[in-house]
Design an enzyme around this catalytic site. Structure first.
Site, PDB file in Angstrom:
ATOM      1  CG  HIS A 205      -0.614  11.518  -0.139  1.00 57.08           C
ATOM      2  ND1 HIS A 205      -0.270  12.029  -1.361  1.00 57.08           N
ATOM      3  CD2 HIS A 205       0.394  11.731   0.744  1.00 57.08           C
ATOM      4  CE1 HIS A 205       1.315  11.955  -1.205  1.00 57.08           C
ATOM      5  NE2 HIS A 205       1.837  11.798  -0.043  1.00 57.08           N
TER       6      HIS A 205
HETATM    7  C1  UD1 Z   1       3.702   9.781   4.649  1.00 59.01           C
HETATM    8  C2  UD1 Z   1       5.031  10.893   4.412  1.00 59.01           C
HETATM    9  C3  UD1 Z   1       4.893  11.612   3.086  1.00 59.01           C
HETATM   10  C4  UD1 Z   1       4.634  10.732   1.825  1.00 59.01           C
HETATM   11  C5  UD1 Z   1       3.806   9.716   1.979  1.00 59.01           C
HETATM   12  C6  UD1 Z   1       3.667   8.698   0.999  1.00 59.01           C
HETATM   13  C7  UD1 Z   1       5.798  11.629   6.692  1.00 59.01           C
HETATM   14  C8  UD1 Z   1       5.561  12.750   7.684  1.00 59.01           C
HETATM   15  N1  UD1 Z   1       4.592  11.891   5.486  1.00 59.01           N
HETATM   16  O1  UD1 Z   1       2.725  10.359   4.584  1.00 59.01           O
HETATM   17  O2  UD1 Z   1       5.833  12.698   3.008  1.00 59.01           O
HETATM   18  O3  UD1 Z   1       4.528  11.585   0.876  1.00 59.01           O
HETATM   19  O4  UD1 Z   1       3.794   8.980   3.273  1.00 59.01           O
HETATM   20  O5  UD1 Z   1       2.458   8.074   0.837  1.00 59.01           O
HETATM   21  O6  UD1 Z   1       6.413  10.802   6.884  1.00 59.01           O
HETATM   22  N2  UD1 Z   1      -2.455   4.995   7.087  1.00 59.01           N
HETATM   23  C9  UD1 Z   1      -3.098   3.676   6.756  1.00 59.01           C
HETATM   24  N3  UD1 Z   1      -2.252   2.673   6.296  1.00 59.01           N
HETATM   25  C10 UD1 Z   1      -0.952   2.754   6.072  1.00 59.01           C
HETATM   26  C11 UD1 Z   1      -0.463   3.858   6.537  1.00 59.01           C
HETATM   27  C12 UD1 Z   1      -1.054   4.904   6.853  1.00 59.01           C
HETATM   28  O7  UD1 Z   1      -4.378   3.706   7.039  1.00 59.01           O
HETATM   29  O8  UD1 Z   1      -0.401   1.684   5.907  1.00 59.01           O
HETATM   30  C13 UD1 Z   1      -3.306   6.030   7.643  1.00 59.01           C
HETATM   31  C14 UD1 Z   1      -3.446   6.331   8.633  1.00 59.01           C
HETATM   32  O9  UD1 Z   1      -4.570   6.923   9.263  1.00 59.01           O
HETATM   33  C15 UD1 Z   1      -2.364   7.186   9.338  1.00 59.01           C
HETATM   34  C16 UD1 Z   1      -2.245   8.174   8.027  1.00 59.01           C
HETATM   35  O10 UD1 Z   1      -2.628   7.404   6.746  1.00 59.01           O
HETATM   36  O11 UD1 Z   1      -2.422   7.714  10.565  1.00 59.01           O
HETATM   37  C17 UD1 Z   1      -1.135   8.852   7.571  1.00 59.01           C
HETATM   38  O12 UD1 Z   1      -0.159   7.819   7.692  1.00 59.01           O
HETATM   39  P1  UD1 Z   1       1.482   8.565   7.902  1.00 59.01           P
HETATM   40  O13 UD1 Z   1       2.410   7.598   7.493  1.00 59.01           O
HETATM   41  O14 UD1 Z   1       1.578   9.242   9.017  1.00 59.01           O
HETATM   42  O15 UD1 Z   1       1.626   9.688   6.483  1.00 59.01           O
HETATM   43  P2  UD1 Z   1       1.248   9.623   5.241  1.00 59.01           P
HETATM   44  O16 UD1 Z   1       0.127  10.613   4.933  1.00 59.01           O
HETATM   45  O17 UD1 Z   1       1.232   8.362   4.553  1.00 59.01           O
END
Ligand code: UD1
Length: 355
Positions: A205
């Site tokens: 991820h």
């Molecule tokens: C975040 C953390 C990472 C951690 C990970 C655990 C940061 C910079 N990164 O990354 O360190 O290892 O969480 O999982 O804080 N999305 C969904 N549903 C959700 C959440 C996210 O669909 O409930 C999708 C969205 O498209 C979003 C993308 O995932 O834009 C990225 O989500 P984000 O929270 O920005 O970062 P993670 O990749 O989850």
């Protein structure tokens, strides 16, 4: 004493569970704030329910966005929450955007901040998590380090006088859940008709593996070419990026599956022939479960897993294939992540240093 814990992303909910239990046992007024960074039920609600945390007291509903938009929305919402509660401590967890937002908001309001999982370093300045951890460590008043290596990093940065070695709270949870699941069949194996030891379990991820189309295609094709079925527990980020980049997550040996609840993940990991991941937590969980891990990154914060032979770093398709087929490492009695009582130690330290 009042502690406000701020969490937002999946691994933070796992870390929160033993802290909440220890805080309640010590009679602490523990207020849980969920930023809303993760909002899908399988990335959020299921952890609160299954790990006995209950519902968060405050939910900010911030959701997804660019780093600036997401962190900024958290900062402005947290100011009001901290002002209302005026806790003795704000406790922040790990290295996400929720961590740095809460640390920054609290220190500017002169509320003491404790950083759990302080001192981890990848030394890779292209990782958003590396900036989050360095900024949080330098802002916080108390640094709760999981390992001696983390303590040493903090000392090197001039932060020794704020540092306490407490152990790793994810180990607290893992040891409890391992005991519960080790005698039960894994629901994932039953669902997919897999046999114990007959498949690899994968999670990918990180931005550095998902955001560039070529890199994601390279990782997916490496997994598709492995010698056993590979179950990819796909985070929504990898699903979204694969769709946008036209990368297949279901071909050759590779099959994708949604994220699992924590106990189901541990049961599946325990039944696998090996783990392929870019997650921090899963590298450690593999080590504690005695399952060989191949980490799809160029560096790791959990260097003990590599030093003890249970984890290898692998970047190319050849390195990933060599990683999963390597000889089983020698068993070890070393316990670099503590004794499963880190959360109790955290609460003791917070109580003993209450402002
Ligand atoms: C975040 C953390 C990472 C951690 C990970 C655990 C940061 C910079 N990164 O990354 O360190 O290892 O969480 O999982 O804080 N999305 C969904 N549903 C959700 C959440 C996210 O669909 O409930 C999708 C969205 O498209 C979003 C993308 O995932 O834009 C990225 O989500 P984000 O929270 O920005 O970062 P993670 O990749 O989850």
């Amino acid at each position: 004493m009042k502690i406000v814990s701020v969490v937002g992303a999946r691994p933070q909910f796992v870390k929160l569970a033993p802290i909440h239990k220890a805080a309640k046992a010590a009679g602490v007024d523990h207020v849980i704030v969920h930023t809303g960074q993760h909002y899908d039920p399988m990335l959020s609600d299921v952890f609160f329910e299954d790990l006995g945390i209950g519902a968060p007291d405050v939910h900010l509903g911030v959701g997804s966005g660019s780093h600036g938009v997401q962190t900024g929305a958290m900062l402005s919402a947290l100011d009001a929450v901290f002002d209302e509660h005026r806790p003795d401590w704000v406790l922040v967890y790990g290295d996400t955007n929720s961590t740095v937002a809460a640390a920054l908001s609290a220190v500017k309001m002169h509320i003491p901040v404790a950083h759990l999982e302080a001192g981890l370093r990848s030394f890779n300045r292209r990782m958003p998590e590396e900036h989050n951890r360095v900024m949080t460590d330098h802002a916080a008043d108390l640094l709760l380090a999981p390992t001696q290596v983390a303590v040493d990093h903090l000392a090197h940065e001039g932060l020794a006088d704020r540092t306490v070695l407490v152990g790793d709270v994810m180990t607290d949870v893992l040891l409890e859940v391992r005991a519960e699941v080790s005698s039960q069949p894994s629901p994932l194996l039953e669902e997919l008709g897999l046999t114990p030891g007959g498949f690899y379990l994968a999670t990918i991820h990180r931005a550095e593996n998902t955001d560039d189309p070529q890199r994601l295609a390279e990782v997916a094709s490496a997994l598709a070419g492995l010698d056993k079925p590979v179950v990819l527990l796909a985070h929504p980020r990898v699903v979204a990026k694969a769709a946008a980049h036209g990368v297949a997550l279901d071909e050759g040996s590779l099959m994708s599956h949604g994220p699992l609840a924590y106990a189901d993940l541990i049961a599946a990991a325990l039944a696998s022939a090996g783990i392929v991941t870019d997650s921090g937590g899963l590298q450690k969980e593999a080590f504690l479960l005695g399952i060989p891990c191949t980490t799809v990154r160029q560096e790791t914060e959990w260097v003990e897993t590599v030093d003890l032979g249970w984890n290898v770093l692998a970047n190319t398709a050849q390195e990933i294939a060599a990683g999963v087929t390597r000889a089983r490492p020698a068993d070890t009695d070393e316990t670099p992540y503590g004794d499963g009582h880190a959360a109790e130690r955290v609460v003791e330290v917070l109580l003993s240093r209450r402002a």
